[in-house]
Design a protein around this motif. Structure first.
Motif, short mmCIF file in Angstrom:
data_model
loop_
_atom_site.label_atom_id
_atom_site.label_comp_id
_atom_site.label_asym_id
_atom_site.label_seq_id
_atom_site.Cartn_x
_atom_site.Cartn_y
_atom_site.Cartn_z
N TRP A 22 0.85 -1.18 0.00
CA TRP A 22 0.00 0.00 0.00
C TRP A 22 0.88 1.23 0.00
O TRP A 22 1.99 1.21 0.52
N TYR A 23 0.36 2.29 -0.55
CA TYR A 23 1.00 3.59 -0.41
C TYR A 23 0.54 4.18 0.91
O TYR A 23 -0.59 3.97 1.34
N PHE A 24 1.44 4.92 1.57
CA PHE A 24 1.09 5.53 2.85
C PHE A 24 -0.20 6.34 2.74
O PHE A 24 -1.04 6.32 3.64
N SER A 25 -0.38 7.05 1.65
CA SER A 25 -1.56 7.89 1.49
C SER A 25 -2.86 7.09 1.50
O SER A 25 -3.92 7.62 1.84
N GLU A 26 -2.81 5.81 1.15
CA GLU A 26 -4.00 4.96 1.17
C GLU A 26 -4.40 4.58 2.59
O GLU A 26 -5.55 4.23 2.84
N LEU A 27 -3.45 4.62 3.51
CA LEU A 27 -3.68 4.14 4.87
C LEU A 27 -3.98 5.27 5.85
O LEU A 27 -4.62 5.05 6.87
N GLU A 28 -3.49 6.46 5.55
CA GLU A 28 -3.72 7.59 6.45
C GLU A 28 -5.21 7.92 6.49
O GLU A 28 -5.85 8.03 5.46
N GLY A 29 -5.76 8.02 7.69
CA GLY A 29 -7.18 8.30 7.88
C GLY A 29 -8.02 7.07 8.14
O GLY A 29 -9.19 7.18 8.50
N LEU A 30 -7.45 5.87 7.96
CA LEU A 30 -8.21 4.65 8.23
C LEU A 30 -8.49 4.50 9.72
O LEU A 30 -7.72 4.97 10.56
N ARG A 33 -8.65 -0.66 14.28
CA ARG A 33 -9.50 -1.50 15.12
C ARG A 33 -8.66 -2.53 15.84
O ARG A 33 -7.61 -2.97 15.35
N LEU A 34 -9.15 -2.94 16.99
CA LEU A 34 -8.52 -4.02 17.74
C LEU A 34 -8.93 -5.36 17.15
O LEU A 34 -9.91 -5.44 16.41
N VAL A 35 -8.22 -6.40 17.50
CA VAL A 35 -8.51 -7.74 16.98
C VAL A 35 -9.95 -8.15 17.29
O VAL A 35 -10.60 -8.81 16.49
N ASP A 36 -10.47 -7.73 18.45
CA ASP A 36 -11.84 -8.09 18.82
C ASP A 36 -12.90 -7.19 18.16
O ASP A 36 -14.09 -7.31 18.43
N GLY A 37 -12.46 -6.26 17.29
CA GLY A 37 -13.38 -5.39 16.57
C GLY A 37 -13.60 -4.03 17.20
O GLY A 37 -14.19 -3.15 16.58
N GLY A 38 -13.12 -3.82 18.43
CA GLY A 38 -13.26 -2.53 19.09
C GLY A 38 -12.44 -1.45 18.41
O GLY A 38 -11.41 -1.73 17.80
N LEU A 39 -12.90 -0.22 18.50
CA LEU A 39 -12.19 0.91 17.90
C LEU A 39 -11.00 1.29 18.76
O LEU A 39 -11.14 1.54 19.96
N TYR A 40 -9.82 1.37 18.16
CA TYR A 40 -8.60 1.77 18.86
C TYR A 40 -8.27 3.23 18.58
O TYR A 40 -7.78 3.94 19.43
N GLY A 41 -8.54 3.68 17.35
CA GLY A 41 -8.25 5.06 16.99
C GLY A 41 -8.28 5.24 15.48
O GLY A 41 -8.97 4.52 14.77
N ARG A 42 -7.48 6.20 15.00
CA ARG A 42 -7.42 6.50 13.58
C ARG A 42 -5.97 6.69 13.17
O ARG A 42 -5.19 7.28 13.90
N VAL A 43 -5.62 6.18 12.00
CA VAL A 43 -4.25 6.30 11.49
C VAL A 43 -4.01 7.76 11.12
O VAL A 43 -4.74 8.33 10.32
N VAL A 44 -2.98 8.34 11.73
CA VAL A 44 -2.63 9.73 11.47
C VAL A 44 -1.58 9.81 10.37
O VAL A 44 -1.75 10.54 9.40
N ARG A 45 -0.50 9.07 10.53
CA ARG A 45 0.62 9.11 9.58
C ARG A 45 1.33 7.79 9.59
O ARG A 45 1.21 7.01 10.53
N LEU A 46 2.11 7.58 8.56
CA LEU A 46 3.05 6.46 8.50
C LEU A 46 4.42 7.05 8.24
O LEU A 46 4.55 8.05 7.54
N TYR A 47 5.43 6.44 8.83
CA TYR A 47 6.80 6.93 8.72
C TYR A 47 7.74 5.77 8.40
O TYR A 47 7.42 4.62 8.67
N ASN A 48 8.89 6.13 7.89
CA ASN A 48 9.98 5.18 7.78
C ASN A 48 11.25 5.95 8.08
O ASN A 48 11.68 6.78 7.28
N PHE A 49 11.83 5.67 9.25
CA PHE A 49 13.05 6.34 9.68
C PHE A 49 14.29 5.53 9.33
O PHE A 49 15.37 5.83 9.79
#
Length: 97
Positions: A22-30, A33-49
């Motif tokens: 995937w391109y990082f831009s496709e994942l930002e904003g997704l 979710r946790l494995v059990d389906g609960g909401l954990y949050g939202r993807v803000v950014r992806l990095y590679n240092f």
């Protein structure tokens, strides 16, 4: 000569991806979710240092968590459905919504 300049390319000029890429831009904003389906949050950014990809997630309480973008931390990626599944390490306190 290009130091400090921002470079852009249109998506149609990017190379084809194979399955599981995937391109990082496709994942930002997704949703994250946790494995059990609960909401954990939202993807803000992806990095590679330089040592691998890192996903930054903003949790429901406003805190941000960074996890390696690989198994066992990210177990499923479904950008077509608007989410990815994360399994944070035990030392991360998870507040379910």
């Amino acid at each position: 000569l290009l130091r400090g300049m921002e470079l852009y390319i249109t998506e149609d000029r990017l190379p084809e991806k194979s399955d599981g890429q995937w391109y990082f831009s496709e994942l930002e904003g997704l949703e994250a979710r946790l494995v059990d389906g609960g909401l954990y949050g939202r993807v803000v950014r992806l990095y590679n240092f330089g040592a691998g990809d890192i996903v930054e997630i903003e949790c429901g309480n406003g805190q941000k968590e960074m996890l390696p973008f690989k198994k066992p931390f990210v177990t499923d990626v479904r950008p077509d459905k608007g989410y990815l599944v994360v399994s944070p390490p035990e030392y991360v306190e998870v507040e379910k919504k």
